[in-house]
Design a protein around this motif. Sequence first.
Motif, PDB file in Angstrom:
ATOM      1  N   ALA A   1     -34.479  28.666 164.824  1.00 31.14           N
ATOM      2  CA  ALA A   1     -33.206  28.906 165.507  1.00 31.14           C
ATOM      3  C   ALA A   1     -33.084  30.334 166.005  1.00 31.14           C
ATOM      4  N   LEU A   2     -34.073  31.174 165.708  1.00 28.70           N
ATOM      5  CA  LEU A   2     -34.043  32.556 166.185  1.00 28.70           C
ATOM      6  C   LEU A   2     -34.246  32.609 167.692  1.00 28.70           C
ATOM      7  N   PRO A   3     -33.614  33.582 168.360  1.00 28.31           N
ATOM      8  CA  PRO A   3     -33.880  33.759 169.785  1.00 28.31           C
ATOM      9  C   PRO A   3     -35.310  34.222 170.033  1.00 28.31           C
ATOM     10  N   THR A   4     -35.880  33.805 171.192  1.00 33.44           N
ATOM     11  CA  THR A   4     -37.271  34.135 171.515  1.00 33.44           C
ATOM     12  C   THR A   4     -37.488  35.639 171.588  1.00 33.44           C
ATOM     13  N   PHE A   5     -36.488  36.319 172.081  1.00 33.76           N
ATOM     14  CA  PHE A   5     -36.570  37.770 172.221  1.00 33.76           C
ATOM     15  C   PHE A   5     -36.847  38.434 170.871  1.00 33.76           C
ATOM     16  N   PHE A   6     -36.068  38.005 169.871  1.00 30.34           N
ATOM     17  CA  PHE A   6     -36.181  38.585 168.533  1.00 30.34           C
ATOM     18  C   PHE A   6     -37.538  38.259 167.923  1.00 30.34           C
TER      19      PHE A   6
ATOM     20  N   TYR B   1     -40.525  40.291 169.598  1.00 34.06           N
ATOM     21  CA  TYR B   1     -40.673  41.699 169.237  1.00 34.06           C
ATOM     22  C   TYR B   1     -41.197  41.871 167.819  1.00 34.06           C
ATOM     23  N   ILE B   2     -40.750  40.991 166.917  1.00 31.52           N
ATOM     24  CA  ILE B   2     -41.261  41.076 165.542  1.00 31.52           C
ATOM     25  C   ILE B   2     -42.738  40.723 165.501  1.00 31.52           C
TER      26      ILE B   2
ATOM     27  N   ALA C   1     -44.931  43.492 166.572  1.00 30.01           N
ATOM     28  CA  ALA C   1     -45.081  44.491 165.514  1.00 30.01           C
ATOM     29  C   ALA C   1     -46.087  44.029 164.467  1.00 30.01           C
ATOM     30  N   LEU C   2     -46.124  42.712 164.202  1.00 25.45           N
ATOM     31  CA  LEU C   2     -47.002  42.216 163.144  1.00 25.45           C
ATOM     32  C   LEU C   2     -48.440  42.048 163.613  1.00 25.45           C
TER      33      LEU C   2
ATOM     34  N   ASP D   1     -35.761  29.740 170.250  1.00 27.47           N
ATOM     35  CA  ASP D   1     -34.520  29.171 170.783  1.00 27.47           C
ATOM     36  C   ASP D   1     -34.174  27.786 170.255  1.00 27.47           C
TER      37      ASP D   1
ATOM     38  N   VAL E   1     -39.092  35.018 180.294  1.00 28.56           N
ATOM     39  CA  VAL E   1     -38.738  36.033 179.302  1.00 28.56           C
ATOM     40  C   VAL E   1     -39.971  36.489 178.538  1.00 28.56           C
TER      41      VAL E   1
ATOM     42  N   ILE F   1     -41.862  40.225 178.129  1.00 28.52           N
ATOM     43  CA  ILE F   1     -42.028  40.947 176.867  1.00 28.52           C
ATOM     44  C   ILE F   1     -43.496  41.284 176.631  1.00 28.52           C
TER      45      ILE F   1
END
Lengths: 305, 409
Positions: free
Chosen positions: A140-145, A148-149, A152-153, A175, A247, A251
Amino acid sequence: MKKRIFDWIVYDLVLKTFVIFIILSMIVGYFLYISPGKVDLTVPVRLETTEDIKHSKDSHFFAFYGRWLNNIMNGNLGRTISGKMVHIELNERIKVTSFLTLGALLLSFFISFLSGLYLIRKSKYRIVNILQGSIFVITALPTFFLAYISIALFSVKFNSAFSFILPIIILASGDGLISELSRIVSLGIKEEYNQPYIETAIAKGLKQSAFFPWPGTTLYHAFRQAVITILPRMGLRIPQIAGLSMVVEKIFSLEGLGDMLLDGLGTKDINCVLIVVTYFCLLIRFLNLSNGLLITTLNPKSRKY
Amino acid sequence: MNYKKHSTLTDNNDLDHSKRRKDQVLILFGLLFFWPLLLPIFVTISIIYYALIKNKKIKSILYHYKNSESYTSKIINFCIDFRYIFIFLPIKLVNISINNKIHTLFAGILLVSPLLVFSIMGILFPHSESIYNALLGPSPAHPLGTDGLGRDILYLLIKSSTNTYLISVIVTISSIIPGIYLGLKSMNKMYDNWIIFIIQIIESIPSLVWIIMMLTAYGYFQTSFDPEAFAHQLMDYLRPVLIGLLIGLCFMPNIFRLVRDKIKFFIEEEFVDMTRAHGIPLKRILWNHILLKNSLPDLMIIGGAIPGIAILSLINIDYFFCISTFQIGASRYSSWPQMILTSEAKNALIFFEHLWLVLPPCLLIIITTIGCYLFGTGLKIINNKNKKMGLIIKPDNQSKKILNVWGWL
């Protein structure tokens, strides 16, 4: 009367897509033309002859649109405002976006089918149920979030050779796409389990507990019937994936069509915007049509009208 | 010269005052039109009602006052009568969820409640000036830390929740009402082909592309006015409304297809023939028997999930305008997604620094999306309990299989 598949394909694939494409491009182009600010209508001219440029200056939108359609039918995609040839730019950009969208589509469908099959069961242990819920939270997290994580990983480990793997996974899982699709799958199969033919199958001695729908299990028969209702609902999610691909391209700095659309809108480049719109229109129509053909092969009753 | 400077300063202050007043007036105006905005009051009062009035001690005190003829008893009596008009629905929802042990509905209400409560708090919250203490961690002065510009994050969260709630409400209204209307209209074969053709045009482009193009056109129109003109400021205020309408328009085909399929499935049932034989008009059969009694639970699942989907799609729209080099369609309103999209927040995500910038809005977004899903499923469970009353007919498998491929293409 039975309608033949040939007629159906000719009517839906060719005629309807053509009409939709014309109406769409006209609406989009006219919106850009109306809005205040200068619009360059000399863009679609490929050969830099003086006559063409003279002819195209200070003309109305519909005159421009007629020339644009004529050019496209002849294979002339024209230039951007900066002077680059569009067909050369498209050559690489289309590969990126289509690979992303198709890969994400297949992966999301595959994962949602698996998770939907898993969601039918109820386990005794509460921890397993909590784990199932946590999967929903991640999707359910947005793709943007998510993107970016994940950068980083994983940005250190994966090199350019695997540059498409991570974007595809994120596009497929972001999404709330998988959580919705897997719910559709599980509900569809649960409805089939209430039908009387499953009772007869159990009475005949078919296996009740099976994770995958192998032949010789009750799930196999329920799954075959459930796919007929599941597939059209899944088909509605295709444009969402196509839109979100832009999107993800931005990114991960992949040069796709999202760049082209944004630049075209910023500089009021009608030609660029219209070509991107036509690409998305054709892609989604093609995917919807292939989905429809799949349904007709699975469900013979839908061939009748 | 001094006088001139002084006058300009006072003018600016007056402008700020008028802007604040405009904000309040616009929100009050919105309250009149969008009645669902009153929901947060209902929910808070219902929770207080259950916490306080259901207690036995307080109940006995209330009973004592109710029968006496003092001034306070009149107020309490008035409040008790008043609740039946305004607080009836939410209390009943909470009541059903507790008595019938529907945990999903109760959890859904609880998870959505921060959005609802914050949205009302945002209107009443006083305007606080930004103190330039950039990127401070959580402390008693700033319980959730400060922004890159030195603004308090809790203040920003509360202030920006009104816009997110307004957008989600507009999306639900603008997608459900035309979706149901067109779905009912598609019974006529005259309209059916045309409606499907229009919806295919909407569906053939991804919703993101539609919204971005329309917003850029809106931005071009806005730039044609002076920034001090009234029209320019009004277009700023109307931007979230427009975004809500556009997302609703792009989500409308889902509801249209659901209603159309339900009608095509139930119209061949026996009970429709029976009711028509009794002389009941077809409009009433469609509304009462097919839509309200039989296809409401499926509509509720989607209807409950729409606000969550709206917030998720709002992030993608805002992201595009934050990236773009041109500032034409740039969003000039505050919302939860915009708090994640600042450059400092991106760095926080990548380097895992200053995480207090990102975590509270992100957690709230996740909580509300999940809460919306749970709310929808909880409402469906209430409807399923009516099956025992014989209101809902069990669907046959045979008529379901005749899915019209014509509609899906």
